[in-house]
Scaffold this motif. Structure first.
Motif, PDB file in Angstrom:
ATOM      1  N   TYR A 227     -57.723 -25.383  83.089  1.00 13.89           N
ATOM      2  CA  TYR A 227     -56.576 -24.449  83.116  1.00 13.89           C
ATOM      3  C   TYR A 227     -55.991 -24.351  84.521  1.00 13.89           C
ATOM      4  O   TYR A 227     -55.293 -23.389  84.850  1.00 13.89           O
ATOM      5  CB  TYR A 227     -57.024 -23.060  82.617  1.00 13.89           C
ATOM      6  CG  TYR A 227     -57.561 -23.112  81.207  1.00 13.89           C
ATOM      7  CD1 TYR A 227     -56.724 -22.892  80.117  1.00 13.89           C
ATOM      8  CD2 TYR A 227     -58.886 -23.457  80.954  1.00 13.89           C
ATOM      9  CE1 TYR A 227     -57.197 -22.996  78.821  1.00 13.89           C
ATOM     10  CE2 TYR A 227     -59.376 -23.564  79.656  1.00 13.89           C
ATOM     11  CZ  TYR A 227     -58.521 -23.337  78.597  1.00 13.89           C
ATOM     12  OH  TYR A 227     -58.982 -23.458  77.319  1.00 13.89           O
TER      13      TYR A 227
ATOM     14  N   ARG B 271     -54.973 -36.475  74.765  1.00 14.46           N
ATOM     15  CA  ARG B 271     -56.276 -36.834  75.313  1.00 14.46           C
ATOM     16  C   ARG B 271     -56.170 -37.585  76.639  1.00 14.46           C
ATOM     17  O   ARG B 271     -56.446 -38.787  76.717  1.00 14.46           O
ATOM     18  CB  ARG B 271     -57.105 -37.664  74.312  1.00 14.46           C
ATOM     19  CG  ARG B 271     -57.154 -37.164  72.877  1.00 14.46           C
ATOM     20  CD  ARG B 271     -57.553 -35.706  72.749  1.00 14.46           C
ATOM     21  NE  ARG B 271     -58.791 -35.406  73.403  1.00 14.46           N
ATOM     22  CZ  ARG B 271     -58.954 -34.326  74.183  1.00 14.46           C
ATOM     23  NH1 ARG B 271     -57.967 -33.465  74.384  1.00 14.46           N
ATOM     24  NH2 ARG B 271     -60.099 -34.090  74.744  1.00 14.46           N
TER      25      ARG B 271
ATOM     26  N   TYR C  18     -67.472 -22.817  77.881  1.00 18.70           N
ATOM     27  CA  TYR C  18     -67.233 -24.041  77.117  1.00 18.70           C
ATOM     28  C   TYR C  18     -68.517 -24.857  77.177  1.00 18.70           C
ATOM     29  O   TYR C  18     -68.917 -25.295  78.250  1.00 18.70           O
ATOM     30  CB  TYR C  18     -66.053 -24.774  77.768  1.00 18.70           C
ATOM     31  CG  TYR C  18     -65.495 -25.915  76.955  1.00 18.70           C
ATOM     32  CD1 TYR C  18     -64.778 -25.674  75.792  1.00 18.70           C
ATOM     33  CD2 TYR C  18     -65.668 -27.223  77.373  1.00 18.70           C
ATOM     34  CE1 TYR C  18     -64.245 -26.721  75.057  1.00 18.70           C
ATOM     35  CE2 TYR C  18     -65.130 -28.279  76.647  1.00 18.70           C
ATOM     36  CZ  TYR C  18     -64.423 -28.019  75.489  1.00 18.70           C
ATOM     37  OH  TYR C  18     -63.891 -29.052  74.759  1.00 18.70           O
TER      38      TYR C  18
ATOM     39  N   ASP D 144     -64.822 -27.572  86.131  1.00 23.05           N
ATOM     40  CA  ASP D 144     -63.935 -27.868  85.010  1.00 23.05           C
ATOM     41  C   ASP D 144     -62.647 -27.064  85.222  1.00 23.05           C
ATOM     42  O   ASP D 144     -62.620 -25.849  85.045  1.00 23.05           O
ATOM     43  CB  ASP D 144     -64.655 -27.463  83.715  1.00 23.05           C
ATOM     44  CG  ASP D 144     -63.767 -27.552  82.486  1.00 23.05           C
ATOM     45  OD1 ASP D 144     -62.615 -27.973  82.605  1.00 23.05           O
ATOM     46  OD2 ASP D 144     -64.266 -27.181  81.401  1.00 23.05           O
TER      47      ASP D 144
ATOM     48  N   ASN E  17     -62.226 -20.013  80.807  1.00 21.50           N
ATOM     49  CA  ASN E  17     -62.204 -19.769  79.361  1.00 21.50           C
ATOM     50  C   ASN E  17     -63.576 -19.212  79.009  1.00 21.50           C
ATOM     51  O   ASN E  17     -64.576 -19.878  79.282  1.00 21.50           O
ATOM     52  CB  ASN E  17     -61.962 -21.088  78.612  1.00 21.50           C
ATOM     53  CG  ASN E  17     -62.077 -20.920  77.102  1.00 21.50           C
ATOM     54  OD1 ASN E  17     -62.099 -19.813  76.584  1.00 21.50           O
ATOM     55  ND2 ASN E  17     -62.164 -22.039  76.393  1.00 21.50           N
TER      56      ASN E  17
ATOM     57  N   SER F 297     -54.077 -31.396  78.857  1.00 21.19           N
ATOM     58  CA  SER F 297     -54.088 -30.673  77.578  1.00 21.19           C
ATOM     59  C   SER F 297     -53.383 -29.333  77.637  1.00 21.19           C
ATOM     60  O   SER F 297     -52.462 -29.061  76.876  1.00 21.19           O
ATOM     61  CB  SER F 297     -55.524 -30.460  77.115  1.00 21.19           C
ATOM     62  OG  SER F 297     -56.079 -31.668  76.688  1.00 21.19           O
ATOM     63  N   LYS F 298     -53.861 -28.465  78.530  1.00 23.35           N
ATOM     64  CA  LYS F 298     -53.342 -27.094  78.554  1.00 23.35           C
ATOM     65  C   LYS F 298     -52.174 -26.974  79.531  1.00 23.35           C
ATOM     66  O   LYS F 298     -51.222 -26.253  79.289  1.00 23.35           O
ATOM     67  CB  LYS F 298     -54.441 -26.101  78.951  1.00 23.35           C
ATOM     68  CG  LYS F 298     -55.791 -26.343  78.283  1.00 23.35           C
ATOM     69  CD  LYS F 298     -55.773 -26.022  76.800  1.00 23.35           C
ATOM     70  CE  LYS F 298     -56.990 -26.607  76.113  1.00 23.35           C
ATOM     71  NZ  LYS F 298     -57.998 -25.693  75.682  1.00 23.35           N
TER      72      LYS F 298
ATOM     73  N   SER G  12     -56.886 -31.870  83.438  1.00 23.85           N
ATOM     74  CA  SER G  12     -56.482 -32.336  82.115  1.00 23.85           C
ATOM     75  C   SER G  12     -55.016 -32.011  81.858  1.00 23.85           C
ATOM     76  O   SER G  12     -54.510 -30.995  82.332  1.00 23.85           O
ATOM     77  CB  SER G  12     -57.354 -31.625  81.076  1.00 23.85           C
ATOM     78  OG  SER G  12     -56.846 -31.847  79.792  1.00 23.85           O
TER      79      SER G  12
ATOM     80  N   SER H 202     -60.893 -33.653  79.258  1.00 20.96           N
ATOM     81  CA  SER H 202     -62.057 -33.116  79.975  1.00 20.96           C
ATOM     82  C   SER H 202     -63.278 -33.026  79.074  1.00 20.96           C
ATOM     83  O   SER H 202     -64.409 -33.134  79.548  1.00 20.96           O
ATOM     84  CB  SER H 202     -61.730 -31.741  80.555  1.00 20.96           C
ATOM     85  OG  SER H 202     -60.754 -31.894  81.552  1.00 20.96           O
ATOM     86  N   LYS H 203     -63.054 -32.826  77.787  1.00 20.51           N
ATOM     87  CA  LYS H 203     -64.204 -32.747  76.879  1.00 20.51           C
ATOM     88  C   LYS H 203     -64.986 -34.059  76.919  1.00 20.51           C
ATOM     89  O   LYS H 203     -66.219 -34.063  76.986  1.00 20.51           O
ATOM     90  CB  LYS H 203     -63.725 -32.454  75.451  1.00 20.51           C
ATOM     91  CG  LYS H 203     -64.860 -32.254  74.470  1.00 20.51           C
ATOM     92  CD  LYS H 203     -64.323 -31.867  73.105  1.00 20.51           C
ATOM     93  CE  LYS H 203     -65.428 -31.415  72.179  1.00 20.51           C
ATOM     94  NZ  LYS H 203     -64.890 -30.934  70.899  1.00 20.51           N
TER      95      LYS H 203
HETATM   96  C1  PLP Z   1     -62.960 -24.719  79.605  1.00 17.23           C
HETATM   97  C2  PLP Z   1     -62.502 -25.912  78.860  1.00 17.23           C
HETATM   98  N1  PLP Z   1     -62.814 -27.121  79.325  1.00 17.23           N
HETATM   99  C3  PLP Z   1     -62.419 -28.238  78.694  1.00 17.23           C
HETATM  100  C4  PLP Z   1     -61.691 -28.169  77.534  1.00 17.23           C
HETATM  101  C5  PLP Z   1     -61.285 -29.434  76.855  1.00 17.23           C
HETATM  102  O1  PLP Z   1     -60.146 -29.944  77.441  1.00 17.23           O
HETATM  103  P1  PLP Z   1     -59.539 -31.349  77.031  1.00 17.23           P
HETATM  104  O2  PLP Z   1     -58.528 -31.111  75.980  1.00 17.23           O
HETATM  105  O3  PLP Z   1     -58.999 -31.908  78.297  1.00 17.23           O
HETATM  106  O4  PLP Z   1     -60.666 -32.190  76.512  1.00 17.23           O
HETATM  107  C6  PLP Z   1     -61.337 -26.922  77.011  1.00 17.23           C
HETATM  108  C7  PLP Z   1     -60.591 -26.836  75.742  1.00 17.23           C
HETATM  109  O5  PLP Z   1     -60.512 -25.828  75.092  1.00 17.23           O
HETATM  110  C8  PLP Z   1     -61.756 -25.764  77.691  1.00 17.23           C
HETATM  111  O6  PLP Z   1     -61.446 -24.549  77.252  1.00 17.23           O
END
Ligand code: PLP
Length: 415
Positions: A222, A260, A141, A219, A191, A251-252, A249, A116-117
């Motif tokens: 989570y 990624r 974020y 976004d 977050n 990721s979490k 994503s 997502s970043k």
């Molecule tokens: C709110 C938020 N969005 C996006 C991300 C990034 O996620 P990704 O690992 O999918 O790039 C984070 C990572 O800490 C996050 O806290």
């Protein structure tokens, strides 16, 4: 030594000629330095890290096995560009089954991201002209806003506070800002506050976006990490697809921060613009990783197991912090517990330490108690505790939480 001529060539957006010369130490660097100092002062001691923003465990073994299998397939070896159908279809299926978003067209309404970043850094190129406003929640974020500013955009911050249930007050936006605003970025579960959105809020966001001609980027990093009920997708609200996108994503939700991979879904025109800029930015995530991510989205029970662990740890941490006087309440999801920071700490002997802000408290907690947290002073003084601390199993989790309790036992906090 005189500066290299390169020093004079940096773009203004990263500081121009002054790039690299700032002496300001940023929050996360301060935390790292305080950790190092605490370890040097207490060699061999256990630092309890409640500051980490990523999962403590590996991806599930079956996902690693899937990656291994896919990595062996010759047809997966090359540039994937904007991806094949596998992840797109899994993503559309996931949104339907898990989030109650029926009928997304995987061909035109879904595209993978390298996390997502990456998507949040690409999308401003598609939307932001110089002078445009983007509406961002704070604390939050910052990546979309940072890149919007690179393109000459301006960020208007919407504070998230306990009083507004950590949902931005859309009515507070000054008309002069709103008339030049193009994008609203939101993030739930949030977050750092851990707050969840409500269907009513998302419905209001859709109406607001239509009224003021805004694009909404939700976004959902989570997304499925919720402690009760079903994940709430922005796209499940009628009309959401007319105004925006949702970012998911692995990721979490699947313990895959390093892998990624995620996806962007929603409005067809926005997905297509994202794809055009993405195509000029990266060459796509390795197909083996995309296919392993697709496996994950086809197995949402993995996230349920992860969420159950965080839920158990969160209940324990809430109890510990409450006993120390914090106004801790279990959030609806994510792995973050966000609490008001104390104004002072009084040790049993009567020694009183006053804090100016959350950063002071965080520094004190690490140096005096060897407990690492993340301070947020953007909208009031708050601390973020994360339940992604290292612990082997549930009994080890209890040991860590007992240790936190015992380290805080001799202190009275004043709020
Ligand atoms: C709110 C938020 N969005 C996006 C991300 C990034 O996620 P990704 O690992 O999918 O790039 C984070 C990572 O800490 C996050 O806290």
């Amino acid at each position: 030594m005189s500066d290299s001529y390169i020093q004079n060539l940096f773009a203004d957006r990263i500081g121009g000629k002054s790039y690299g010369k700032s002496t300001v130490i940023y929050k996360f660097e301060k935390i790292k330095r305080a950790r190092r100092a605490a370890l040097a002062a207490h060699p061999g001691a256990e630092i309890i890290d409640l500051g980490v923003g990523e999962p403590d465990e590996m991806a599930f073994p079956e996902v690693v096995a899937k990656l291994h299998h896919e990595a062996l397939q010759p047809e997966n070896r090359g540039y994937s560009d904007n991806g094949d159908q596998v992840l797109k279809e899994a993503a559309a299926g996931y949104l339907e089954k898990v989030c109650g978003v029926p009928g997304l067209n995987p061909e035109t309404e879904v595209l993978h991201s390298i996390g997502s970043k990456a998507a949040l850094s690409i999308l401003p190129a598609a939307l932001v002209n110089p002078g445009d406003y983007v509406l961002m929640t704070t604390p939050g974020y910052p990546v979309f806003g940072t890149h919007a500013a690179y393109y000459g955009g301006r960020v208007h911050n919407l504070p998230l506070t306990e009083a507004n249930h950590y949902l931005p007050d859309l009515e507070s936006i000054p008309p002069a800002v709103l008339s030049q605003a193009k994008v609203l970025v939101i993030n739930y579960p949030n977050n750092p506050t851990g707050a969840g959105a409500t269907r009513e809020f998302f419905t209001r966001v859709v109406a607001f976006a239509k009224e003021h001609r805004l694009v909404v980027i939700h976004d959902a990093a989570y997304a499925a990490l919720v402690f009760a009920g079903k994940p709430l997708s922005f796209l499940s609200v009628p009309g959401a697809k007319d105004v925006g996108l949702e970012l998911h994503s692995t990721s979490k939700s699947f313990n895959m921060t390093g892998w990624r991979c995620g996806f962007v879904a929603g409005n067809e025109l926005l997905v297509s613009a994202y794809g055009d800029v993405k195509d000029n930015t990266d060459s796509g995530q390795f197909l083996a990783i995309q296919h392993a991510a697709a496996y994950c989205f086809n197995h949402p029970e993995i996230t349920e197991k992860i969420a159950a662990k965080y839920s158990r740890r969160m209940s324990g941490l809430v109890d510990v912090l409450k006993k120390s006087g914090f106004n801790a309440r279990k959030p609806q999801g994510s792995f973050f517990l966000y609490v008001a920071a104390p104004r002072a700490a009084v040790a049993r002997g009567g020694r009183r330490v006053e804090f100016q802000n959350a950063e002071d408290v965080s520094q004190w907690l690490i140096s005096e108690k060897l407990i690492s947290t993340v301070p947020w002073d953007n909208a009031g003084a708050n601390l973020r505790f994360s339940v992604t601390f290292l612990a082997k199993d549930p009994s080890d989790e209890e040991r860590v939480l007992r240790e936190v309790a015992s380290r805080l036992e001799d202190v009275t906090f004043e709020f």
